[in-house]
Write an enzyme that holds these catalytic residues in place. Structure first.
Site, mmCIF file in Angstrom:
data_model
loop_
_atom_site.group_PDB
_atom_site.id
_atom_site.type_symbol
_atom_site.label_atom_id
_atom_site.label_comp_id
_atom_site.label_asym_id
_atom_site.label_seq_id
_atom_site.Cartn_x
_atom_site.Cartn_y
_atom_site.Cartn_z
ATOM 1 N N ASP A 102 0.830 -1.210 0.000
ATOM 2 C CA ASP A 102 0.000 0.000 0.000
ATOM 3 C C ASP A 102 0.868 1.265 0.000
ATOM 4 O OD1 ASP A 102 -2.225 -1.622 0.170
ATOM 5 O OD2 ASP A 102 -2.370 -1.456 2.357
HETATM 6 N N1 URA Z 1 -1.342 -5.954 3.897
HETATM 7 C C1 URA Z 1 -1.833 -4.695 3.887
HETATM 8 O O1 URA Z 1 -2.873 -4.432 4.456
HETATM 9 N N2 URA Z 1 -1.144 -3.760 3.226
HETATM 10 C C2 URA Z 1 0.024 -3.990 2.579
HETATM 11 O O2 URA Z 1 0.614 -3.092 2.000
HETATM 12 C C3 URA Z 1 0.519 -5.307 2.603
HETATM 13 C C4 URA Z 1 -0.182 -6.270 3.270
#
Ligand code: URA
Length: 239
Positions: A102
């Site tokens: 993310d």
């Molecule tokens: N899980 C999440 O919620 N975000 C990420 O970036 C990776 C795994």
């Protein structure tokens, strides 16, 4: 003309010794015919297949390990003009990220232009471990941890069993630090898992992806993978 095992090894598929084994096992085809002789020489135009996969000769594959910082998108191109993970790497090759972190997540991210490598790492059957460290608002109870470990419903489907450990608790701030080791790669998986037990992730970092961790790197720094690391990944994904 070059020896078949050398061409296979140079492609990054596996070591020369492993290539010899594969030839003896009858898993290597040249122009559609099985080849079991170790000394066989091949030319540039020959089509080589190992275990059904085509071997690229003299490829221009590049492999990077990036310590993804916060505030960068994990795509090759962002329609809102935000900085992407590819912008952080100095190359003209058309590399792309292996999986996704993310915008606000930091940590280990691999990038490459080798599709077999990328798909192998992302394929659920290969069950590559990912270690996440989450700072959580609220304190996870023993029962929360048990539910997370045994699998919890997110988006209408239960997550696979995983390892979960509370590393530390800050009672005053009402936060805790949790380590999760998962091998699935569902969208926003860690955040959704923590939400499913009624808490919230306020910071998330991927500390490890398979054999790769952040040793020697600071946020935004990257390094090339070694040929040995590429071999190890290939041996993990060619089951
Ligand atoms: N899980 C999440 O919620 N975000 C990420 O970036 C990776 C795994």
């Amino acid at each position: 003309m070059e020896r078949l095992q050398k061409v296979i090894a140079n492609s990054g598929y596996c070591s020369r010794r492993k290539a010899e084994e594969l030839i003896l096992e009858g898993k290597v085809f040249v122009n559609g015919s099985v080849i079991r002789e170790l000394g066989t020489k091949v030319s540039h135009d020959d089509e080589i297949e190992v275990d059904g996969l085509s071997i690229k000769k003299d490829h221009n594959y590049e492999y990077y390990l990036l310590y993804k910082p916060r505030g960068v998108v994990t795509t090759t191109n962002d329609d809102k003009g935000r900085k992407t993970v590819v912008d952080l790497i100095d190359t003209t090759a058309r590399i792309y990220p292996v999986g996704r972190l993310d915008y606000d997540t930091t940590g280990v991210l691999l990038l490459t232009n080798d599709g077999v490598f990328a798909n192998g790492l992302m394929h659920p059957a290969n069950e590559i471990d990912k270690v996440y460290i989450a700072k959580v608002e609220g304190i996870l109870s023993g029962y929360d941890v048990k539910r997370l470990k045994s699998g919890i419903m997110i988006d209408g489907r239960k997550t696979a069993k995983c390892h979960v450990k509370v590393r530390s608790v800050d009672k005053k701030k009402n936060t805790c630090i949790v380590e999760l080791v998962i091998h699935e790669g569902r969208n926003h998986q860690v955040k959704k898992m923590i939400e499913a037990v009624g808490k919230k992730v306020i910071k998330l970092k991927r500390e490890r992806f398979g054999i790769f961790d952040l040793s020697g790197l600071k946020a935004s720094e990257y390094r090339r993978l070694t040929a040995k690391e590429v071999h190890v990944v290939y041996s993990m994904i060619k089951k």
